[in-house]
Scaffold this active site. Structure first.
Site: not given
Ligand SMILES: [Zn+2]
Length: 331
Positions: A56, A59, A148, A211
């Site tokens: 993404h 990020e 991420h 994350e």
């Molecule tokens: Zn992501």
């Protein structure tokens, strides 16, 4: 060259050099945002490691984290001791500081993908890069950490998503993640075509989507809370055994339900800024869909993760999870 790799990937400048030397080995640039590090000698604890970020494009903290690792390698502060494939997932979205350009790249990692366009083409290129990399190291234990940051706050700012696949996660992985200050783990309950799932499903890799806090623009990230994660990545780059800690430091959850968006007329019945892992009591209405009707929490509380009412039709608007026991050491 190495420390400029990220800037070069962002500038879409064709690099003059496709490879070169670094302390402990060599590097090869296979494509934009695809960099392979090859050690002169693999240490005995070395894994074949895929480390990806920027799947993404907005990020940025994990991209900076990989950049720091490369700078330390180039400066001779780390000696490469393991084969590593470093990937910047979506350079075009990174340039635009957006999550994606046309569609979410992190649902396209499937071999029967028949979609066309920039992100599907990128997914095919990245799957090939991973296939080629792991095929060069058939003797090595395989590992893929896809890094991420989340678009919202979280009761557990740093958490791991364990993809669903047949390969069992080794107990040492939980110990490494605990020592890297990961605070929670979410076990997936069915196949989901993410990048980390691809490596686990097709290459039996130890694989996670990690994350690492909130998504912020370049230059606004506080990398201090990620220092223990940086130590883990450095150990992997050097082919050393990473430090471990007791997995009970982390909270474990298992996905119980996926909330899907079926119609244009769809809404989530809680505030937009609801943090990940917020728990809802039985009887709470969580979603209203013109086709699927309303979704209400039944007998046991559910915690919401990755809610996003604005997803494409037919896509997942939230994961709903319940607490799970910490894995026990099989010895
Ligand atoms: Zn992501």
């Amino acid at each position: 060259m190495l420390s400029e790799w990220i800037e070069l990937s962002l500038e879409s400048t064709a690099p003059t050099s496709r490879g070169g030397k670094l302390p402990g080995g060599t590097y090869t640039l296979h494509a934009a945002g695809v960099l392979e590090l090859t050690p002169t000698e693999c240490r005995s604890e070395a894994h074949a490691c895929v480390l990806s970020a920027g799947i993404h494009g907005n990020e940025t903290a994990p991209i900076e984290l990989l950049g720091e690792c490369l700078a330390r390698l180039e400066a001779g502060l780390l000696a490469l001791g393991a084969p590593v494939l470093m990937i910047l997932g979506n350079p075009e979205a990174m340039r635009r500081a957006e999550r994606y350009v046309n569609t979410n790249l992190n649902r396209l990692f499937r071999r029967d993908l028949d979609e066309s366009g920039m992100e599907p083409d990128r997914a095919r290129l990245l799957m090939r890069a991973v296939d080629d990399f792991f095929s060069r190291y058939p003797e090595h234990e395989r590992l893929h950490y896809d890094l991420h940051t989340a678009i919202r706050d979280s009761r557990y700012p740093r958490f791991a998503v364990e993809p669903f696949a047949e390969t069992a996660t080794r107990h040492e992985q939980w110990r490494w993640l605990a020592a890297a200050d990961i605070q929670a783990v979410l076990h997936q309950h069915q196949h989901s075509w993410t990048f980390s799932h691809y490596s686990k499903h097709h290459h039996q890799a130890q694989a996670f989507t990690l994350e690492l806090g909130r998504a912020l623009p370049f230059g606004h990230n506080d990398l201090a809370p990620l220092a223990p994660m940086a130590r883990l990545l450095e150990a992997l780059l050097e082919g050393r055994k990473p430090s471990g800690d007791t997995p009970e430091r982390m909270r474990f959850f298992r996905v119980a339900h996926e909330l899907m968006r079926h119609s244009e007329d769809f809404r989530l019945c809680f505030a937009d800024d609801t943090p990940n892992f917020t728990e809802f009591a039985p009887g709470t209405q969580l979603a209203e869909d013109a086709e699927a009707g309303s979704f209400v929490v039944e007998s046991e509380p559910l915690s919401v993760v990755f809610p996003n009412a604005a997803v494409e039709l037919g896509a997942r608007a939230a994961l709903l999870a319940r607490p799970a026991p910490a894995p026990t050491d099989p010895g």
